[in-house]
Each structure stands twice: as C-alpha cells, then as structure tokens.
Design a protein around this motif. Sequence first.
Motif, short mmCIF file in Angstrom:
data_model
loop_
_atom_site.label_atom_id
_atom_site.label_comp_id
_atom_site.label_asym_id
_atom_site.label_seq_id
_atom_site.Cartn_x
_atom_site.Cartn_y
_atom_site.Cartn_z
N UNK A 126 55.39 33.57 34.38
CA UNK A 126 56.76 33.90 34.79
C UNK A 126 57.30 35.06 33.96
N UNK A 127 56.98 35.09 32.67
CA UNK A 127 57.42 36.19 31.82
C UNK A 127 56.72 37.48 32.19
N UNK A 128 55.42 37.40 32.49
CA UNK A 128 54.66 38.60 32.87
C UNK A 128 55.15 39.19 34.18
N UNK A 129 55.64 38.33 35.08
CA UNK A 129 56.11 38.77 36.39
C UNK A 129 57.63 38.86 36.46
N UNK A 130 58.27 38.99 35.32
CA UNK A 130 59.74 39.07 35.27
C UNK A 130 60.24 40.27 36.06
N UNK A 131 61.46 40.18 36.54
CA UNK A 131 62.07 41.26 37.32
C UNK A 131 62.11 42.55 36.51
N UNK A 132 61.74 43.64 37.16
CA UNK A 132 61.82 44.95 36.51
C UNK A 132 63.26 45.41 36.36
N UNK A 133 64.16 44.84 37.15
CA UNK A 133 65.56 45.28 37.14
C UNK A 133 66.34 44.71 35.98
N UNK A 134 66.23 43.39 35.78
CA UNK A 134 67.06 42.77 34.74
C UNK A 134 66.32 41.79 33.85
N UNK A 135 65.00 41.67 34.03
CA UNK A 135 64.22 40.77 33.19
C UNK A 135 64.32 39.30 33.55
N UNK A 136 65.00 38.97 34.63
CA UNK A 136 65.11 37.57 35.05
C UNK A 136 63.75 37.06 35.53
N UNK A 137 63.57 35.76 35.46
CA UNK A 137 62.27 35.17 35.78
C UNK A 137 62.42 34.09 36.86
N UNK A 176 41.41 42.64 32.86
CA UNK A 176 42.87 42.50 32.90
C UNK A 176 43.40 42.93 34.26
N UNK A 177 44.63 42.51 34.54
CA UNK A 177 45.29 42.79 35.81
C UNK A 177 46.57 43.56 35.51
N UNK A 178 46.74 44.71 36.15
CA UNK A 178 47.99 45.45 36.01
C UNK A 178 49.01 44.90 37.01
N UNK A 179 50.10 44.36 36.50
CA UNK A 179 51.16 43.81 37.34
C UNK A 179 52.17 44.92 37.63
N UNK A 180 52.22 45.37 38.87
CA UNK A 180 53.18 46.40 39.28
C UNK A 180 54.55 45.79 39.55
N UNK A 181 54.55 44.64 40.20
CA UNK A 181 55.82 43.96 40.50
C UNK A 181 55.54 42.48 40.75
N UNK A 182 56.43 41.65 40.26
CA UNK A 182 56.31 40.22 40.48
C UNK A 182 57.58 39.67 41.10
#
Length: 203
Positions: A83-94, A116-122
């Motif tokens: 959930x932390x790795x996929x946190x919102x890019x906008x405000x860090x919410x999970x 490893x996996x590059x997470x572009x957006x979660x």
Amino acid sequence: CQSSSRRHGRGRSRGRRGPRLTTAERRAIRRRHTKAPRTAIDRWLDEAPPPLVLRPVNGGGEFILTPEDDEGGFGDDDLLSAAAALASRDDGSTHAIDPRLLDLVYRAARHFRAPWVYVVSGYRAGRATSRHAHGRAMDFVLPGTSDRRLAAWARGLGFVGVGIYTTSGFVHLDVRERSYFWRDSSGPREDNRERPMLRELWG
C-alpha cells in the motif's frame, strides 16, 4: 481509463500534433526498460523464494515483499508495504491493495526474471469506476521486458484488465470479473486515447 469514442470523427483535426514526450521522459522510459545487471538477477534468484521488489518511479525508496511460496501469497506486513509502494502520486494517500493483484505482478516478475518492478502508478482517488481507486490496479514496467511482451503474457492470466500505453511506456494490469484489453497512445499530459483490442479474448 476513460473511453475515447468521442474522438471517432472523420479524422484528426487539421494541425493536431501527436503525443509528445520531453527528453527527460524519453530517457526515463528507456532506463526503466533496461535489463537489470546479471549479478542483480542472480542474487535475486538465489533467494528462496525471490522477493517482490517494488520501486515507485516517483521516489519513495524500495519496498521488499516476501512471498509465502513461488506463486506469491503475502502477509499483512507485506500488504501494508505494498500500500505504501502504491501510494497516490498526488497526495501520498494509500489504499489496501488487492492480494491477487500482487500475486499476478509477482508471477510476471518471476516469469520475466525481473529482480524489481517499477511502479508507475498505483492507488489513485477520483473516479469511483477506476480500479486504481480501489487498490485493484497497477501501472508498471519490468526491466528488460518490452511492454508488448509483458501485455501479451498478462492477457493469459484470466479475469484481468490489461492496457498497453505505447507512448507513456508502461503496462496497466488490474483484477476484475471479466477480462478486457486495450491500447492507449496518449502521452503523460494528454487525455486517454483508449482503443479496445482482442475482443475475442475477453471473458
């Protein structure tokens, strides 16, 4: 991803430009797709089972998840890390991440030997119909693997949504009740240009 049927006119308007990327964005896309060093791959494979390593492209470090077996399976602590790795890019919410999504991403990493996996957006809040808003979708890149190969493999998983973003340089994967596949040529600052594909494989 929103439909772009409203753009199905007689053709592009005069003077309309195609999607554009900055030099830095092109460089970043190439870097994410570059194969990991052989030593890193070997060290990863030496672990039993190899971990799922998530690297958000917007920073935030590295998140190492330990699966229960070769097929995945992640405990509560690992789900919190995801959930932390996929946190919102906008405000860090999970948001809680669907365990099956993590299992499928892990299977992809194992299949393509990606340490490893590059997470572009979660997670992304917003449209209630978006699976990103429910922790059921990830946009990602596997180093050393083309988006085309990754998307083709993922379509065989069943009960998934798979989108290939040919300009922005990533694959979207989500979990759903009925499979759906698409291609999108939009750039990072453009509206979606979703085009359904391979309808005969939906279901």
